[in-house]
Design a protein around this motif. Structure first.
Motif, short mmCIF file in Angstrom:
data_model
loop_
_atom_site.label_atom_id
_atom_site.label_comp_id
_atom_site.label_asym_id
_atom_site.label_seq_id
_atom_site.Cartn_x
_atom_site.Cartn_y
_atom_site.Cartn_z
N ILE A 165 34.52 -64.85 37.79
CA ILE A 165 35.13 -64.41 39.05
C ILE A 165 36.13 -63.28 38.82
N GLN A 166 37.00 -63.47 37.82
CA GLN A 166 38.08 -62.49 37.67
C GLN A 166 37.59 -61.08 37.37
N PRO A 167 36.66 -60.91 36.41
CA PRO A 167 36.16 -59.54 36.19
C PRO A 167 35.54 -58.94 37.45
N LYS A 168 34.84 -59.81 38.24
CA LYS A 168 34.22 -59.30 39.46
C LYS A 168 35.29 -58.84 40.44
N LEU A 169 36.36 -59.62 40.56
CA LEU A 169 37.43 -59.24 41.49
C LEU A 169 38.13 -57.97 41.01
N LEU A 170 38.29 -57.85 39.70
CA LEU A 170 38.88 -56.62 39.16
C LEU A 170 38.01 -55.42 39.48
N GLU A 171 36.69 -55.63 39.39
CA GLU A 171 35.76 -54.54 39.72
C GLU A 171 35.93 -54.14 41.18
N MET A 172 36.02 -55.16 42.06
CA MET A 172 36.21 -54.88 43.48
C MET A 172 37.53 -54.13 43.71
N ASP A 173 38.55 -54.55 42.96
CA ASP A 173 39.85 -53.91 43.08
C ASP A 173 39.78 -52.44 42.69
N ASP A 174 39.04 -52.17 41.61
CA ASP A 174 38.86 -50.78 41.18
C ASP A 174 38.17 -49.96 42.25
N ILE A 175 37.18 -50.57 42.85
CA ILE A 175 36.43 -49.84 43.89
C ILE A 175 37.36 -49.53 45.05
#
Lengths: 962, 219
Positions: A237-247
């Motif tokens: 979950i966390q890496p995915k949320l970080l990816e979303m945050d970057d976007i």
């Protein structure tokens, strides 16, 4: 009160239909629609929001639309984004940039509550239309996945906004041709959570650089997939949320860099369509599934100075907010209200205008949806606020700028907000909620009836075939009146304390009292039946109750099928259950046949059956022998038929994509084969049906079948041998009407024979011929309605019926109950053989147009229902013919058959409504269980009709007996 | 009443069950990468082979097979040949029935046939061992009240258990759980094997508890 078991069964079934209808009314709330409900009427309707009715007189200036607040909008929708992913304790680690914006940036953040079903498609509909979609919407526009309601995307397109979409292809299906540019990704492979998002992000850089769009919508699926795989606490979950945050960071910085002085600001929206439960699934109504974050970022907002507790709004509130922000009309069915924070930076005048627009739209919707809208508190408040707004406007335009005016304006604003909240909640009460009271009432009715039906079994299946219902004693007993009183008080209590609207409460008092009295009477009967049975019938215990293997199979199959309905896969693949049971049934019958003939042959009367060989003794030897082999061959032949039919139409979900014979036949290069097959089937149908018809109907049948072929040729399905290309396909109306004439003719002769046998002469032969003629009329009608490649289904159906009746049911002395259950199983299997499934999409609507120039509702619905349920209907009709034509059978067979049919149908229906109630927050409730519920209720209705037919048959039998 | 026979039956069944167990465990030790799901065909054939071998040996040693009247080599050979023929025919029969139940006709035909072989070695082979290649006797045993000895009753129970096991084993196939054992024909062959083992346990137990009620007519 003594009633015959067929009358009893039909009465119970009809009452059950009413109970199920009540349940359905509670389960599927009627959608709330503005009178301009579809987009077509929107085009003709007033496109601009209506002008202020009260104030327009005062100044033309006041009716202008406020300027849009935003130039560009980017909506970043992350599937299954739960509120605590952003606002929770871990939010700072998960999405640092977003969290920074929430705490320090110029943004507004809210927790948006989604409504169940928390599934993506209804949520997208809710976000764009602002209404709360119900299942019935899906049924209403069967064949078009496109969203026909007035919605934000359509409004934006009409206003000339250019839209770009990347993400879940549900959007592309819902809004075809709406987007200037789109790239849909399917959410088919749940195990993939990187590719789906990369497919969206890869377009981002180039799109953000360009200037040719106004609205950009991004729908990211990866988070949802991770949730389904490993739940909300997984390490993915966390890496995915970080990816979303970057976007989000990327989009935000691109928007900032593009921003020019003097032009309108941008708006960036981060939202989720639904949350994620602790197990990672969604669809229900738990807090975790319902709460989604909603972050609005725009330089137009005030800068925040620290983390505040986010306010709570409804998910649908985003729709009017975006519409007003973009200067678009609010969608007509929207029940949302504008989020006050977004407009608070504009002038007081504009704020009031925005609120008024929203209020006007809501009051219009309220007017259309509730009959006594004037009594609604919100409507009244809105009227008051509108009037105060008018006065304020007048003063404002007069140039009054005092403190008093500002205070007054603030007061109007408050009034507006209160009115909006009241109206919105009044509207959404009617929407998207299960009407539990009606559902429970319906379920209680159905279960009372089912229990009465079950308790009456020994009497109904006895030699008398009549049920003694203690109605009078029940009606005169004290408990009846007490129960009436109790139920009535419960009803009053529930209805006065209910928060949401309830159908059962809105019924008139007379009806409710009738229902209460009926229910209490049923309850009294229910209690008194076993009590009474116990006293005189102690002697007849269940000692000689021995079950054969076939009985065990029939019982276990019925019970097992009912239980299997609890699993969504078994509902989707119900055809597999029936094919499996049918095969086992055939094998069991085969074993019975083998046992009979081989035992008989082995020892002539050596052990148990000394009578049988002598009974057949007067037959010639050769005939007995050939009959034996035919009887032995029937079950294997049936099995082979079933296997072939099974590969004709692949249905269900998991294996529906596999190639089947039906597609092969329908492809244009195999048209000759299809024509030959259809012609062969028609000949075979004629040969099988004409045996027991009168001469007149034989001719009519032959001509009718010819007409069917020419209809299929005219429509272009099959080839005519003597006419070649060069003729365009027509609708075949003439040919179809030609067939209808013969069908009516056959029905007429059949009815005439039946009436004659009943009134003039008590002739059993005439009666069975009349019945058979009605049956053949039905066959002809179904032949006309079935598609050419489905004719083998009909053909096999008739063939199996003939063979089974001739060699199995008659010869093996199965009793009426066993025969009925077998007929029912065959009927169910044939329902799926003809290509149906438990999905609404497989209903062939084109059948409704056979022989009609244009769409006429009543015949279209009738024909569609008939052709969909052709299998069960044909088998039920054959059951009537078979049971009443048997000379040697006891006259009560028809009554037994009717009772068994009623029982077989009401057990799964009753069990299913309980299951659906229990599973109402299941992920697949709308896609799997609700369509099945509709199929079940329709089947119940048809069975009630068939039972009435049984009833008339038996009625005509009893006078002829006496 | 039939204490001796029941004891013999229980020990026979224990040996056969042990052979099934060994057929699962031994290849796991010998063959690299052996697993019941992964190399299902191998497991299936090893079980069928083990059950075939052990049953033939045990029943031959026990001598329940009806005594033959002639003792010529030619007659014995013809019996052997007929047994093999029946075995093969039974495989074909089971294959046909399974296809009629909806198994794909062409693709995975080998899997279907392997299942048929397993079913044959669990059911038909036992009939061949106990009753010999005699269709009349088979029909007698499998018709109502046709059992004429304890072994006939035992045969009825084990065969019924095996077939019901395979039948029940087909239930989970349509479920969307995506488990490795839902692949055709794993669930059915597992069901058949479990049913067979249940039958092995249930038959002596049932006969033991009903030994007072059991009466055979033409003993």
């Amino acid at each position: 009160m003594k009633v015959r078991s067929s009358v009893f069964a039909s009465f119970i079934l009809i009452c059950e239909v009413i109970g199920v209808a009540l349940f359905l009314r509670g389960f599927f709330p009627v959608p709330l629609k503005s009178s301009f409900s579809s987009k077509i009427s929107v085009k003709t309707g007033p496109k601009n929001p209506p002008l202020l009715p009260l104030i327009t007189g005062s100044s033309p200036n006041s009716s202008r639309l406020p300027e849009p607040l935003f130039k560009r909008v980017v909506i970043m929708l992350v599937d299954a984004l739960r509120d605590d992913f952003v606002f929770g304790a871990n939010g700072r680690r998960n999405m640092p940039y977003t969290r920074h914006l929430v705490e320090r940036g110029s943004s507004h953040s809210y927790v948006a509550k989604a409504r169940p079903p928390t599934v993506t498609m209804p949520r997208i509909k809710a976000l764009t239309t602002g209404s709360i979609p119900g299942f019935i919407d899906v049924v209403m526009n069967l064949n078009s996945p496109a969203l026909l309601e007035d919605n934000l995307v359509w409004q934006a397109k009409t206003a000339g906004k250019r839209m770009v979409f990347y993400g879940d292809d549900t959007w592309v299906r819902l809004f075809p041709k709406h987007f200037m540019e789109h790239d849909g990704t399917t959410s088919f492979f749940v195990s993939d959570y990187t590719e789906v998002d990369n497919n969206v992000t890869r377009h981002l850089d180039s799109t953000l650089k360009r200037d040719d769009w106004d609205i950009l919508i991004l729908h990211y699926l990866g988070l949802d997939h991770i949730g389904h795989i490993s739940g909300p606490h997984s390490s993915l979950i966390q890496p995915k949320l970080l990816e979303m945050d970057d976007i989000l960071k990327k989009i935000h910085s691109a928007l900032i860099s593009k921003e020019a002085e003097g032009s309108l600001p941008y708006l960036l929206v981060l939202c989720g369509d639904h949350g994620m439960s602790e197990t990672g699934s969604h669809g229900g109504s738990s807090e975790a599934e319902v709460n989604t974050p909603l972050v609005l970022i725009s330089p137009a907002f005030k800068r925040k100075v620290g983390m505040e507790k986010p306010g709570v709004v409804e998910q649908v509130d985003l729709t009017p907010t975006l519409a007003l922000g973009l200067g678009l009309p609010i969608s007509q069915n929207s029940v949302g209200r504008v989020i006050p924070g977004v407009i608070e930076e504009t002038s007081l005048r504009d704020q009031l205008r925005f609120l008024h627009l929203n209020g006007h739209q809501l009051s219009c919707l309220l007017k259309d949806s509730t009959p006594d809208y004037e009594k609604e508190a919100g409507f009244e408040q809105f009227r008051v606020a509108e009037r105060a707004h008018g006065i304020w406007m007048k003063l404002f335009l007069d140039g009054n700028t005092s403190e008093v005016l500002t205070n007054m304006g603030k007061k109007v604003l408050k009034q507006y907000l209160e009115a909006l909240a009241a109206m919105s909640s009044a509207l959404s009460k009617q929407l998207g909620k299960y009407d539990m009271y009606s559902m429970v009432a319906g379920t209680v009715f159905v279960f009372q009836l089912l229990l009465v039906l079950l308790l009456a079994m020994p009497e109904a299946l006895s030699g008398e075939a009549s049920v003694d219902l203690p109605v009078l004693s029940a009606l005169l007993s004290l408990p009846f009146y007490l129960l009436c009183l109790l139920l009535a008080s419960v009803h009053v209590l529930v209805c006065t304390s209910a928060e949401s609207s309830c159908y059962f409460c809105s019924l008139s008092w007379g009806l409710v009292f009738a229902a209460v009295a009926f229910s209490s009477a049923m309850f009294c009967i229910l209690v008194s039946m076993p009590v009474r049975r116990n006293s005189p019938l102690r002697s007849g215990g269940g000692s000689e109750w021995s079950l054969s293997e076939l009985d065990v199979l029939l019982l276990a199959g019925t019970v097992g099928h009912t239980l299997s309905l609890a699993a969504s896969s078994f509902v989707e693949e119900e055809h597999q259950t029936w094919y499996f049971l049918l095969n086992t049934l055939c094998l069991a019958v085969f074993q019975d046949v083998c046992r009979k003939y081989f035992r008989e042959q082995r020892g002539h009367g050596d052990e148990e059956e000394p009578i049988l060989p002598s009974k057949d003794g007067h037959h010639p030897k050769a005939e007995v022998c050939s009959e034996k082999w035919l009887a032995l061959a029937t079950p294997p032949f049936t099995l082979v038929c079933c296997r072939l039919l099974r590969s004709l139409n692949q249905t269900g979900v998991q294996w529906a994509h596999l190639p089947d014979v039906g597609h092969w036949l329908n492809s244009s290069e195999h048209r000759t084969v299809l024509s030959l097959l259809a012609a062969f089937c028609l000949v075979l149908i004629y040969l099988l049906v004409q045996r027991r018809c009168s001469c007149v109907s034989k001719v009519a049948l032959a001509l009718g079948l010819l007409g069917v072929y020419s209809y299929r040729a005219a429509v272009g399905n099959v080839l005519f041998p003597w006419q070649h290309s060069g003729r365009t396909t027509s609708k075949g109306t003439v040919e179809a009407r030609f067939v209808y004439v013969f069908i009516l003719g056959i029905f007429f002769t059949g009815t005439k024979d039946l009436l004659r046998s009943q009134i003039v002469t008590a002739d059993a032969k005439l009666k069975s011929r009349g019945l058979w003629e009605i049956y053949s009329g039905l066959v002809l009608l179904v032949t006309l309605l079935f598609r050419a490649h489905n004719l083998p289904v009909l053909c096999c159906c008739l063939l199996i019926q003939t063979l089974m009746a001739q060699f199995i049911w008659k010869k093996l002395h199965y009793d009426a109950a066993q025969t009925t259950i077998m007929h029912y199983w065959f009927g169910q299997a044939f329902f799926y053989f003809q290509g149906n499934s438990n999905n609404v999409a497989t209903v062939d609507i084109s059948v409704g147009f056979v022989g009609l120039e244009s769409y006429v509702e009543a015949p279209a619905i009738f024909l569609t229902a008939l052709s969909t349920y052709a299998g069960p209907l044909l088998w039920a009709c054959h059951l009537v013919c078979f049971l009443s034509s048997q000379r040697g059978r006891s006259p009560v067979a028809v009554g037994h058959g009717c009772y068994c049919l009623a029982l077989l149908r009401s057990v799964p229906a009753a069990a299913y409504i309980v299951l659906v109630t229990a599973l109402r927050y299941h992920l697949f409730i709308w896609s799997v269980f609700s369509p099945k519920l509709l199929y079940e209720s329709m089947h119940l209705l048809l069975t009630a009709g068939v039972c009435l037919f049984f009833n008339t048959m038996e009625q005509s039998q009893s006078p002829s007996k006496s | 009443m039939w204490d001796h026979e029941i004891r013999a039956m229980a020990s026979t069944h224990a040996i056969i069950a042990a052979s099934v167990f060994m057929a699962t465990v031994l290849p796991a030790a010998l063959v690299r990468g052996f697993s019941v799901y992964g190399t299902h065909m191998l497991w299936l054939y090893s079980v069928s082979g083990a059950v075939t071998g052990v049953s033939v040996a045990v029943f031959w040693l026990l001598g329940i097979t009806p005594p033959t009247k002639k003792h010529t080599v030619g007659y014995k050979l013809s019996r052997l040949f007929r047994s093999c023929l029946y075995f093969f025919l039974s495989c074909l029969f089971f294959h046909t029935v399974v296809v009629l139940y909806g198994a794909p006709l062409i693709e995975s035909a080998l899997d279907t046939f392997s299942l048929a072989v397993l079913l044959t070695s669990l059911t038909t082979l036992r009939c061949l061992c106990v009753l010999g290649p005699n269709v009349q006797a088979w029909i007698r045993v499998f018709s109502r009240h046709g059992a004429m000895s304890v072994w006939d009753t035992c045969l009825q129970i084990t065969v019924a258990c095996t077939l019901v096991g395979a039948w029940v084993g087909a239930f989970p196939i349509p479920l969307d759980w995506d488990r490795p054992w839902q692949v055709w024909p794993i669930s059915c062959s597992l069901g058949a094997t479990i049913g067979f083992l249940t039958g092995l346990v249930a038959a002596p137990a049932w006969i033991h508890y009903h030994r007072k009620q059991l009466t055979y007519k033409c003993k």
